[in-house]
Every structure is written in structure tokens, then in C-alpha cells.
Design an enzyme around this catalytic site. Structure first.
Site, short mmCIF file in Angstrom:
data_model
loop_
_atom_site.label_atom_id
_atom_site.label_comp_id
_atom_site.label_asym_id
_atom_site.label_seq_id
_atom_site.Cartn_x
_atom_site.Cartn_y
_atom_site.Cartn_z
N LEU A 251 54.10 78.58 35.44
CA LEU A 251 54.80 79.64 34.72
C LEU A 251 53.80 80.18 33.71
O LEU A 251 53.21 79.41 32.95
CB LEU A 251 56.05 79.09 34.01
CG LEU A 251 56.86 80.14 33.22
CD1 LEU A 251 58.35 79.80 33.25
CD2 LEU A 251 56.40 80.28 31.78
N HIS B 190 55.91 84.53 49.57
CA HIS B 190 54.72 84.68 50.42
C HIS B 190 54.55 83.62 51.52
O HIS B 190 53.49 83.55 52.13
CB HIS B 190 53.44 84.89 49.59
CG HIS B 190 53.26 83.95 48.46
ND1 HIS B 190 52.95 84.35 47.19
CD2 HIS B 190 53.33 82.61 48.40
CE1 HIS B 190 52.82 83.30 46.40
NE2 HIS B 190 53.05 82.23 47.10
N ASN B 191 55.61 82.83 51.79
CA ASN B 191 55.59 81.93 52.96
C ASN B 191 56.91 82.10 53.69
O ASN B 191 57.89 81.39 53.41
CB ASN B 191 55.50 80.45 52.54
CG ASN B 191 54.11 80.04 52.10
OD1 ASN B 191 53.15 80.77 52.27
ND2 ASN B 191 54.01 78.84 51.54
N LYS C 204 51.60 74.42 33.63
CA LYS C 204 51.08 74.01 34.93
C LYS C 204 51.85 72.79 35.40
O LYS C 204 52.04 71.85 34.64
CB LYS C 204 49.63 73.62 34.66
CG LYS C 204 48.70 73.73 35.80
CD LYS C 204 48.45 75.12 36.24
CE LYS C 204 47.80 75.05 37.59
NZ LYS C 204 47.96 76.20 38.42
N HIS D 174 51.34 75.73 41.36
CA HIS D 174 52.55 76.37 40.80
C HIS D 174 52.48 76.41 39.28
O HIS D 174 51.94 75.52 38.65
CB HIS D 174 53.79 75.61 41.26
CG HIS D 174 54.02 75.72 42.74
ND1 HIS D 174 54.86 74.90 43.43
CD2 HIS D 174 53.49 76.58 43.64
CE1 HIS D 174 54.85 75.26 44.71
NE2 HIS D 174 54.01 76.27 44.86
N HIS E 250 48.06 87.50 48.77
CA HIS E 250 48.99 86.80 47.85
C HIS E 250 48.29 86.14 46.68
O HIS E 250 48.92 85.77 45.72
CB HIS E 250 49.84 85.80 48.61
CG HIS E 250 49.19 84.45 48.80
ND1 HIS E 250 47.97 84.28 49.37
CD2 HIS E 250 49.63 83.21 48.47
CE1 HIS E 250 47.67 83.00 49.39
NE2 HIS E 250 48.64 82.32 48.85
N ASP F 68 55.86 74.90 52.22
CA ASP F 68 56.54 75.38 51.02
C ASP F 68 57.23 76.70 51.35
O ASP F 68 56.76 77.78 51.02
CB ASP F 68 55.56 75.55 49.86
CG ASP F 68 56.30 75.55 48.54
OD1 ASP F 68 57.55 75.51 48.56
OD2 ASP F 68 55.64 75.59 47.49
#
Lengths: 476, 139
Positions: free
Chosen positions: A205, A324-325, A475, A203, A399, A95
Site C-alpha cells: 500500500l 492484472h491476472n 510492504k 504487494h 502491469h 494470484d
């Protein structure tokens, strides 16, 4: 992890002395209990990273390190191209540029309380989440290439968001050096209908409430007050990044021997930075970073549209966007000398300290915002980069919490529906297309993020600014 | 041992494992294990058939290629699959997959598959002559 195999250098710094094929030591940032709880796989993986050609100084593991692919998740390593240094597809992960951005709303919690349910429903309706969800934007070939070069900057040109957002994104929203020609037709096809979608897994919001301020002056610069409402978006480069990762991992794994690289683990697949494969990967991976930045920018725009309908008094300013990747070309001081290095952060956040020239002027007095995501029902944190962070681990911090329990165990332990009901009783509204997905992401399946944040703060990787509690979680 | 599949432990993600009397059966089973990560297999009706071809220098890479090709088809066709037929000749795999269009209300997909990885990757023949194929998938 067995403490006997480590040398305790400082209260929060543990070292694995070089042995076997290791070129440099491995350094772990953690307190005793976090180290004890770390999987033995982290030990094995961080030692493997220390074996890669051209690695500089040490292989680092952040306080949230856990078993990953090749690199541990929470792994940081820098490579020097002039010393045969490598770029690793496994070190970036599938990702590419997965990350988090946090938006301020200018509202205090009591102002949204009465509209919480409406807000949750409207966000869930508007933001595509989960497998099979498609975005509103369907790019043709030229549009796809423009997006891969322009990132969030492209998105703003297309009308998604504001020009002022760009200063608050790493690389001002546009990663230089992206080469869409190195992104396969397969990767582009996989992305065609996925622009502006959240994805699934961890992942989300989230609408959050600032529950505590640790550092009032930094919080003031960030625009955070106690009880403020903010929105955090956690997602990445979607199918495009996954496909780039898949294809280059294969190419690098099969090609390593030909480059004279013996891989301790095939998943550590890498190529010399100064090689055709290395350069192709960098071009494609940077395009993947732009895809992630554009994606979060589009979701930001959709979020603003929802707030404009439900809470028109809100003004959603971007606090900051972190990835963060990644693997990024950066200049760092090593033993007094400036060196050009390729810094891999796999499940680790860049954390530039105060006065760093890449930060917008107004953030320079306090350092870069570092956003640490929680999971549904648990807190998230905003930290800031420290001056000494560069000397610690190339200006990097943790992270997130990391899992404490596998998906399989979580699915057996919790039921999605009852979890949603329990959280609702605590005032946290969850919306998701999949109840099984909710169960697998249960808050109890993750480690305590507070412990991880505490160590990051104490070890000098980044300092605590504010804690955020979830209010609404969409979600994937 | 009858052909079957199972999931195995990986902290961040999930391992998929297939057993079969033959190598091709083990590959079919591991595909079932992977789809079972997404949803209950019984909810996927095998209405439509697609074909997949891959080629790789060894069985392990071929397994990763097979699973990644399926992930690609799932993502781009927006389909789920519940029946597989694999044949192999030399380094080449020819696979067929039967499934149907993804429907959120019917399948309630738990996660999206990002990619099959080289972590815990194994394709081995067991003492009784049967085969095991496995790897971790990133979700």
C-alpha cells in the site's frame, strides 16, 4: 533474447513467425534494448502459448514480459470457445485477480508533509501485511459464498466503502459467473482469516505524490493534479486464489492428455472452455476475482479510516481498480467480425480505449485508467487505454516493471534496514514486518519501469497520463 | 553425497532443490529449502508435529503435492516447520513435519508461499544413485 530470431514489424513491434507446433505468430511489444534484455525463457514461453488450441490471432508479450509459469508474466492470449479454445490455470496464475487500485485524496503534498510519519505508522498499524497477519473479518460458510458471488459489491453492502466506488472497478466490482460451489473447502478455509490483508512479496500500500502530468486533459478527467496525494493498493485474492490455482493446475495438467491436448509445458495446464473442467475452473476463478475485489475494497475502507483519523480533510475517491491476472470473456472485432473470446492477461492490464461501453460515462472521453505499479522507491504511472489498443493486443497494456534480479541476488546485495534508512533520507517512509522482505524487494532489483511505460505509450498500447512518486510504502 | 538443500535461480521467484541418498530424503530436503525461503530455519523450534498424506500418479506430481500440502498447513495453522520425515509406499506419501506457531517478532517471515509450481520440476536419480528433487515456488 537473440534479435536474429525475430522479425521487426514496426519500431516497437517484433514478431516470431509460427514454427513447429505454433498455430499463430507471437508478437512482442518492446524497443530494441528491452527485447535484448528479455530472458530467452520469454521466447520459449510465448511460443508455447501460441501452440495452445483455439488461440486467436497471436500470442502477445507486453514490454515488461519476463519468465513466468507456463505463460510469461506480461503474456496476453485470447481463445475462441467455438474453435476448441482453452482456458488455462497457468495463464491466470496463482494470484488470481492480483491488481492495483488508486484512490485520490483531494490533498496536495504540502498538506500531508508534517503528518507523514504519523500516517505511515497508522497505516502500518491498521492494514494487516505479511505472512501470518489476519484480518478483522472472519467469514462463516454463508458469508464466504456471498463474498465470492458479490465481490466489492458485497464488501460495500457490509459497510466497507461507498456505493460510488463500484462504478470505478472492472465489472462494477462484481464478476458475473462466479460459482462458489466450484471453490474447494480447502480454498475457503485458507481464506477464512485473510480477508482485508495485503499479503507479501511485491504487494504494498503506497501513499504517492503526483510528480508529473503528461496529458493534462485526461488527468483532469481522472482528477489528478501535479503534487496531488494519492494512495495505491496492490494485492490479490490471497490464500483462496492461491489454492484455486494450485488445485486446478493439477487437475488440468493431469487431464490434458485425456482432452487430446498435448502440453508443451505442464505449467500451461489448460482445459477446453467448453468442457466440465473448463467451466468449473471459470466458475472458481471468477469467485477468486470477486475475492480479490472484495479484499481491495476492505483495505480501501481501512485506509479511509486511517486518513479520517490522521488527515480528516482528505476525501478518498476511487480513481480505478484494475486486475492484472485474469481470464475474461470479452467481445472483440476480428477481421471485421464480432467474436466472443476468453482473454488471458497474465501480468497484463486491461486497457479499454475511449468510448468503450464498459467504462463509466465520465471516463469514456479518455479511456480506461491503466495503473502501472512500481516498487518501493521507484515511480508508478497512470496511463489510459487507446483507441488502437484493441487492434494491438486485445486492449491490453503492461502491469509493472518486472524483476531485473532474483530474490536470492537481492538478499545478498542489500540489507533491509539500511535500505529503509536510505529511502527515508530521500523522504520515502517504508514500514514492513520483515527487513529481509524489504531487501528482496529492493528498488534496484526491479527493471526501470519508466522504459517499460515509454514503450507502452509509443507502441500505442496505452498513453501516459501521470507519474507518481512514493511517499509512504507499507510492504507485506 | 550427504543430504542437503539449496536454492536456485528463477527471475520472478525462487527455486528449491533437495538432494538425498534416498528419494524420501530428497523430499525432506526440498521441504527444508522451501521453509528457508520464508525464514532462517534455525529460528523455528520443532515443538509440534503434524501429519500429511498425499497420493499422485508420479514422483514429480507427488513432490508438488507434498510441498503444496505443506503450504496449506502453514497458511491454515499459521505454523512454520523445520524438521521433516517422509516415507513412501507406491504412489502414496506419508510425511511428518515438526514446527511451531509463527511469531512475527521471532521469525520475521520474508515472504508468504503461494504455491509450488511445475516450473523446473524434476525428480531424478543421479549417477551415483542419490536423488534430486526440485521445483520453483511462487511467492
Amino acid at each position: 533474447m537473440d534479435l536474429q530470431r525475430l522479425t521487426r514489424k514496426e519500431e516497437y513491434v517484433w514478431q516470431i513467425e509460427p514454427h513447429g507446433q505454433m498455430r499463430v505468430p507471437a508478437v512482442l511489444f518492446a524497443d530494441e534494448s528491452l527485447v535484448r534484455d528479455m530472458d530467452d525463457k520469454v521466447y520459449e514461453q510465448i511460443c508455447n502459448v501460441a501452440m495452445l488450441p483455439g488461440i486467436v490471432q497471436a500470442a502477445y508479450a507486453m514490454p515488461d514480459a519476463h519468465w513466468g509459469y507456463g505463460f510469461p508474466i506480461g503474456g496476453v492470449a485470447a481463445f475462441d470457445p467455438e474453435q476448441g479454445g482453452v482456458v488455462s490455470g497457468g495463464g491466470v496464475g496463482f494470484d488470481i485477480s492480483c491488481g492495483v487500485r488508486t484512490l485520490l485524496t483531494g490533498l496536495q503534498y504540502p498538506a500531508i508533509e508534517a503528518n507523514k510519519t504519523r500516517l505511515a505508522d497508522a497505516l502500518f498499524h491498521r492494514i494487516p501485511a505479511g505472512l501470518g497477519s489476519t484480518g478483522q473479518i472472519h467469514l462463516n460458510d454463508a458469508g464466504m459464498d456471498a463474498m465470492l458471488i458479490g465481490g466489492a459489491d458485497w464488501a460495500v453492502e457490509q459497510g466497507f466503502g461507498w456505493q460510488t466506488d463500484l462504478a470505478r472497478i472492472e465489472e462494477q466490482g462484481r464478476m458475473p459467473g462466479a460459482d462458489p460451489d466450484k471453490v474447494s473447502a480447502f480454498a475457503k478455509k485458507r481464506q477464512r482469516n485473510e480477508m482485508g490483508t495485503l499479503g507479501s512479496g511485491n504487494h504494498y500500500l503506497e501513499v504517492q505524490r503526483v510528480s508529473h502530468i503528461y496529458h493534462p486533459s485526461a488527468a483532469r478527467v481522472f482528477g489528478l493534479r501535479e503534487d496531488d496525494v494519492v494512495v495505491s493498493i496492490h494485492c490479490g485474492s490471497r490464500g483462496l486464489g492461491h489454492q484455486i490455482g494450485t488445485e486446478f493446475l493439477r487437475e488440468m495438467a493431469l487431464g490434458a492428455a485425456g482432452q487430446g491436448i498435448s502440453l508443451p509445458d505442464r505449467e500451461l495446464a489448460c482445459a477446453p472452455i467448453n468442457s466440465p473442467t473448463g467451466q468449473d475452473y471459470l466458475g472458481a476463478m471468477r469467485a477468486g476475482i470477486n475475492c480479490a475485489l472484495a479484499n481491495r475494497q476492505i483495505i480501501t475502507h481501512l485506509t479511509r479510516e486511517v486518513f479520517a483519523e490522521v488527515l480528516p480533510q482528505a476525501e478518498l475517491q476511487l480513481l480505478y481498480d484494475v486486475s492484472h491476472n485474469t481470464c475474461k470473456e470479452e467481445h472483440h472485432r476480428v477481421e471485421g467480425k464480432d467474436r466472443r473470446l476468453f482473454v488471458h492477461r497474465k501480468g497484463a492490464t486491461r486497457a479499454f480505449g475511449p468510448d468503450h461501453p464498459d467504462l463509466p460515462v465520465e471516463l469514456q472521453p479518455v479511456g480506461q485508467p491503466v495503473i502501472i505499479g512500481g516498487s518501493m522507491g521507484t515511480a508508478s504511472y497512470i496511463l489510459a487505454g487507446t483507441k488502437q489498443s484493441e487492434q494491438r493486443a486485445w486492449s491490453s497494456a503492461c502491469h509493472g516493471a518486472g524483476r531485473a534480479m532474483s530474490r536470492h541476488q537481492a538478499k545478498r546485495q542489500w540489507q533491509g534496514r539500511s535500505l529503509v534508512d536510505e529511502l527515508a533520507e530521500r523522504g520515502i517512509l517504508i514500514r514492513s514486518p520483515s527487513m529481509r522482505g524489504v531487501a528482496e524487494e529492493a528498488p534496484g532489483a526491479y527493471k526501470d519501469v519508466s522504459a517499460v511505460v515509454e514503450v507502452a505509450d509509443q507502441a500505442g498500447l496505452a498513453y501516459k497520463v501521470a507519474r507518481l512518486e512514493p511517499v509512504v510504502c507499507i510492504k507485506g | 553425497m550427504p543430504a542437503h538443500w539449496e536454492h536456485f535461480y528463477h527471475m520472478a521467484d525462487i527455486g528449491v532443490r533437495g538432494y538425498g541418498a534416498t528419494l524420501t530424503q530428497a523430499f525432506e530436503q526440498v521441504a527444508l529449502a522451501m521453509l528457508a525461503v520464508v525464514t532462517e530455519l534455525a529460528t523455528i523450534e520443532p515443538r509440534e508435529r503434524i501429519e500429511i498424506r498425499c497420493r499422485a500418479p508420479d514422483h514429480e506430481i507427488l513432490l508438488v503435492d507434498w510441498l503444496n500440502a505443506l503450504i496449506y498447513e502453514i497458511a491454515t495453522r499459521n505454523m512454520l516447520f523445520s524438521r521433516f520425515d517422509v516415507s513412501m509406499s507406491g504412489q502414496e506419501l506419508c510425511g511428518q513435519a515438526w514446527g511451531e506457531a509463527l511469531q512475527i517478532d521471532k521469525h520475521h517471515p520474508a515472504v508468504e508461499l503461494k504455491g509450488a509450481t511445475y516450473t523446473e520440476l524434476k525428480v531424478i536419480q543421479l549417477d551415483d544413485g542419490s536423488w534430486l528433487a526440485q521445483c520453483v515456488v511462487d511467492v
